[in-house]
Motif scaffolding. Sequence first.
Motif, PDB file in Angstrom:
ATOM      1  N   CYS A  51      36.737  46.937 -11.512  1.00  0.00           N
ATOM      2  CA  CYS A  51      38.143  46.543 -11.635  1.00  0.00           C
ATOM      3  C   CYS A  51      38.605  45.563 -10.570  1.00  0.00           C
ATOM      4  CB  CYS A  51      39.031  47.782 -11.565  1.00  0.00           C
ATOM      5  SG  CYS A  51      38.687  48.965 -12.864  1.00  0.00           S
ATOM      6  N   ASP A  52      37.814  45.303  -9.556  1.00  0.00           N
ATOM      7  CA  ASP A  52      38.231  44.460  -8.438  1.00  0.00           C
ATOM      8  C   ASP A  52      37.928  42.990  -8.750  1.00  0.00           C
ATOM      9  OD1 ASP A  52      37.932  42.975  -5.857  1.00  0.00           O
ATOM     10  OD2 ASP A  52      38.604  44.902  -5.061  1.00  0.00           O
ATOM     11  N   LYS A  53      38.973  42.214  -9.038  1.00  0.00           N
ATOM     12  CA  LYS A  53      38.792  40.808  -9.415  1.00  0.00           C
ATOM     13  C   LYS A  53      38.211  39.977  -8.274  1.00  0.00           C
ATOM     14  CE  LYS A  53      42.308  40.913 -12.942  1.00  0.00           C
ATOM     15  NZ  LYS A  53      43.611  40.496 -13.402  1.00  0.00           N
ATOM     16  N   GLN A  54      38.609  40.266  -7.027  1.00  0.00           N
ATOM     17  CA  GLN A  54      38.076  39.522  -5.884  1.00  0.00           C
ATOM     18  C   GLN A  54      36.568  39.772  -5.756  1.00  0.00           C
ATOM     19  OE1 GLN A  54      40.009  40.132  -2.083  1.00  0.00           O
ATOM     20  NE2 GLN A  54      38.264  39.338  -0.974  1.00  0.00           N
ATOM     21  N   TYR A  55      36.137  41.003  -5.903  1.00  0.00           N
ATOM     22  CA  TYR A  55      34.713  41.332  -5.827  1.00  0.00           C
ATOM     23  C   TYR A  55      33.937  40.588  -6.912  1.00  0.00           C
ATOM     24  CZ  TYR A  55      30.382  43.856  -6.593  1.00  0.00           C
ATOM     25  OH  TYR A  55      29.063  44.161  -6.793  1.00  0.00           O
ATOM     26  N   LEU A  56      34.437  40.603  -8.133  1.00  0.00           N
ATOM     27  CA  LEU A  56      33.741  39.952  -9.247  1.00  0.00           C
ATOM     28  C   LEU A  56      33.616  38.448  -9.011  1.00  0.00           C
ATOM     29  CD1 LEU A  56      35.371  41.919 -12.199  1.00  0.00           C
ATOM     30  CD2 LEU A  56      33.066  42.224 -11.262  1.00  0.00           C
ATOM     31  N   GLU A  57      34.674  37.824  -8.491  1.00  0.00           N
ATOM     32  CA  GLU A  57      34.629  36.384  -8.195  1.00  0.00           C
ATOM     33  C   GLU A  57      33.645  36.096  -7.058  1.00  0.00           C
ATOM     34  OE1 GLU A  57      35.453  32.424  -8.813  1.00  0.00           O
ATOM     35  OE2 GLU A  57      36.029  34.127 -10.035  1.00  0.00           O
ATOM     36  N   GLU A  58      33.649  36.925  -6.038  1.00  0.00           N
ATOM     37  CA  GLU A  58      32.726  36.740  -4.921  1.00  0.00           C
ATOM     38  C   GLU A  58      31.279  36.910  -5.372  1.00  0.00           C
ATOM     39  OE1 GLU A  58      33.955  39.368  -1.808  1.00  0.00           O
ATOM     40  OE2 GLU A  58      35.663  38.105  -1.260  1.00  0.00           O
ATOM     41  N   GLU A  59      31.025  37.816  -6.289  1.00  0.00           N
ATOM     42  CA  GLU A  59      29.678  38.000  -6.810  1.00  0.00           C
ATOM     43  C   GLU A  59      29.174  36.733  -7.490  1.00  0.00           C
ATOM     44  OE1 GLU A  59      27.056  40.502  -7.018  1.00  0.00           O
ATOM     45  OE2 GLU A  59      28.177  40.845  -5.175  1.00  0.00           O
ATOM     46  N   LYS A  60      30.046  36.073  -8.272  1.00  0.00           N
ATOM     47  CA  LYS A  60      29.666  34.808  -8.917  1.00  0.00           C
ATOM     48  C   LYS A  60      29.270  33.779  -7.867  1.00  0.00           C
ATOM     49  CE  LYS A  60      32.986  35.129 -12.678  1.00  0.00           C
ATOM     50  NZ  LYS A  60      34.167  34.472 -13.230  1.00  0.00           N
ATOM     51  N   ILE A  61      30.065  33.685  -6.812  1.00  0.00           N
ATOM     52  CA  ILE A  61      29.800  32.718  -5.740  1.00  0.00           C
ATOM     53  C   ILE A  61      28.479  33.044  -5.048  1.00  0.00           C
ATOM     54  CG2 ILE A  61      30.613  31.876  -3.497  1.00  0.00           C
ATOM     55  CD1 ILE A  61      33.500  32.378  -4.558  1.00  0.00           C
ATOM     56  N   LEU A  62      28.293  34.306  -4.674  1.00  0.00           N
ATOM     57  CA  LEU A  62      27.103  34.689  -3.918  1.00  0.00           C
ATOM     58  C   LEU A  62      25.822  34.550  -4.725  1.00  0.00           C
ATOM     59  CD1 LEU A  62      28.521  37.778  -2.029  1.00  0.00           C
ATOM     60  CD2 LEU A  62      27.981  35.526  -1.086  1.00  0.00           C
ATOM     61  N   ARG A  63      25.881  34.735  -6.036  1.00  0.00           N
ATOM     62  CA  ARG A  63      24.680  34.613  -6.868  1.00  0.00           C
ATOM     63  C   ARG A  63      24.143  33.179  -6.879  1.00  0.00           C
ATOM     64  NH1 ARG A  63      22.398  39.042  -6.496  1.00  0.00           N
ATOM     65  NH2 ARG A  63      23.911  40.685  -6.621  1.00  0.00           N
ATOM     66  N   LEU A  76      25.078  37.730   5.648  1.00  0.00           N
ATOM     67  CA  LEU A  76      26.310  36.969   5.894  1.00  0.00           C
ATOM     68  C   LEU A  76      26.978  37.531   7.137  1.00  0.00           C
ATOM     69  CD1 LEU A  76      27.773  36.924   2.279  1.00  0.00           C
ATOM     70  CD2 LEU A  76      26.690  35.021   3.465  1.00  0.00           C
ATOM     71  N   PRO A  77      27.840  36.728   7.782  1.00  0.00           N
ATOM     72  CA  PRO A  77      28.564  37.268   8.938  1.00  0.00           C
ATOM     73  C   PRO A  77      29.466  38.424   8.508  1.00  0.00           C
ATOM     74  CG  PRO A  77      28.986  34.902   8.646  1.00  0.00           C
ATOM     75  CD  PRO A  77      28.162  35.354   7.493  1.00  0.00           C
ATOM     76  N   PRO A  78      29.679  39.404   9.396  1.00  0.00           N
ATOM     77  CA  PRO A  78      30.572  40.512   9.049  1.00  0.00           C
ATOM     78  C   PRO A  78      31.990  40.024   8.797  1.00  0.00           C
ATOM     79  CG  PRO A  78      29.626  40.805  11.248  1.00  0.00           C
ATOM     80  CD  PRO A  78      29.137  39.516  10.723  1.00  0.00           C
ATOM     81  N   ARG A  79      32.707  40.726   7.916  1.00  0.00           N
ATOM     82  CA  ARG A  79      34.095  40.372   7.612  1.00  0.00           C
ATOM     83  C   ARG A  79      34.991  41.564   7.887  1.00  0.00           C
ATOM     84  NH1 ARG A  79      34.375  38.443   1.548  1.00  0.00           N
ATOM     85  NH2 ARG A  79      32.832  40.042   1.207  1.00  0.00           N
ATOM     86  N   GLN A  80      36.235  41.273   8.193  1.00  0.00           N
ATOM     87  CA  GLN A  80      37.236  42.326   8.322  1.00  0.00           C
ATOM     88  C   GLN A  80      37.657  42.781   6.928  1.00  0.00           C
ATOM     89  OE1 GLN A  80      38.319  43.738  11.187  1.00  0.00           O
ATOM     90  NE2 GLN A  80      36.820  42.450  12.226  1.00  0.00           N
ATOM     91  N   VAL A  81      38.259  43.949   6.839  1.00  0.00           N
ATOM     92  CA  VAL A  81      38.741  44.463   5.566  1.00  0.00           C
ATOM     93  C   VAL A  81      39.703  43.451   4.947  1.00  0.00           C
ATOM     94  CG1 VAL A  81      40.099  46.296   4.494  1.00  0.00           C
ATOM     95  CG2 VAL A  81      38.451  46.847   6.268  1.00  0.00           C
ATOM     96  N   ASN A  82      39.541  43.174   3.665  1.00  0.00           N
ATOM     97  CA  ASN A  82      40.357  42.245   2.869  1.00  0.00           C
ATOM     98  C   ASN A  82      40.132  40.771   3.197  1.00  0.00           C
ATOM     99  OD1 ASN A  82      41.600  44.114   1.171  1.00  0.00           O
ATOM    100  ND2 ASN A  82      43.144  44.577   2.702  1.00  0.00           N
ATOM    101  N   ASP A  83      39.208  40.438   4.103  1.00  0.00           N
ATOM    102  CA  ASP A  83      38.895  39.027   4.357  1.00  0.00           C
ATOM    103  C   ASP A  83      38.178  38.434   3.153  1.00  0.00           C
ATOM    104  OD1 ASP A  83      39.993  38.922   6.829  1.00  0.00           O
ATOM    105  OD2 ASP A  83      38.100  38.723   7.931  1.00  0.00           O
ATOM    106  N   LYS A  84      38.369  37.156   2.960  1.00  0.00           N
ATOM    107  CA  LYS A  84      37.691  36.446   1.880  1.00  0.00           C
ATOM    108  C   LYS A  84      36.352  35.924   2.383  1.00  0.00           C
ATOM    109  CE  LYS A  84      41.888  35.127  -0.528  1.00  0.00           C
ATOM    110  NZ  LYS A  84      41.840  36.233  -1.449  1.00  0.00           N
ATOM    111  N   LEU A  85      35.544  35.391   1.472  1.00  0.00           N
ATOM    112  CA  LEU A  85      34.280  34.768   1.859  1.00  0.00           C
ATOM    113  C   LEU A  85      34.564  33.548   2.736  1.00  0.00           C
ATOM    114  CD1 LEU A  85      32.255  34.823  -1.480  1.00  0.00           C
ATOM    115  CD2 LEU A  85      31.790  36.139   0.582  1.00  0.00           C
ATOM    116  N   PRO A  86      33.594  33.138   3.560  1.00  0.00           N
ATOM    117  CA  PRO A  86      33.794  31.924   4.368  1.00  0.00           C
ATOM    118  C   PRO A  86      34.111  30.714   3.476  1.00  0.00           C
ATOM    119  CG  PRO A  86      31.835  33.107   5.086  1.00  0.00           C
ATOM    120  CD  PRO A  86      32.327  33.792   3.842  1.00  0.00           C
TER     121      PRO A  86
END
Length: 97
Positions: A51-63, A76-86
């Motif tokens: 259900c998480d749209k941000q996760y699904l979009e990030e998966e497309k990018i990372l693939r 990847l570098p660590p991220r804070q909670v709710n941070d977006k991809l670099p």
Amino acid sequence: MCRGIGLEPRLEFERNLVEFGPVLPHSMGDEQDIVVKNPCKFPIEFYSLECDKQYLEEEKILRLMKGWDEYNTILLPPRQVNDKLPDELTTFYEGKR
């Protein structure tokens, strides 16, 4: 010599098992509230992968990224909670679309 103490994320669920009764097609369905608590002294990000749209979009990018190893892991570098991809990754993805 190096020493340290690790912090392991932990969540507490109000119930261990959630059961839904039968639901008829085209009905309103069934809902239940479940309380999830974070007993840790640091924030934990908790989400549903489906259900998480941000996760699904990030998966497309990372693939599309290079650097995946034989265990299907990419570092990847660590991220804070709710941070977006670099921004570099997002820019790369936009160029590939």
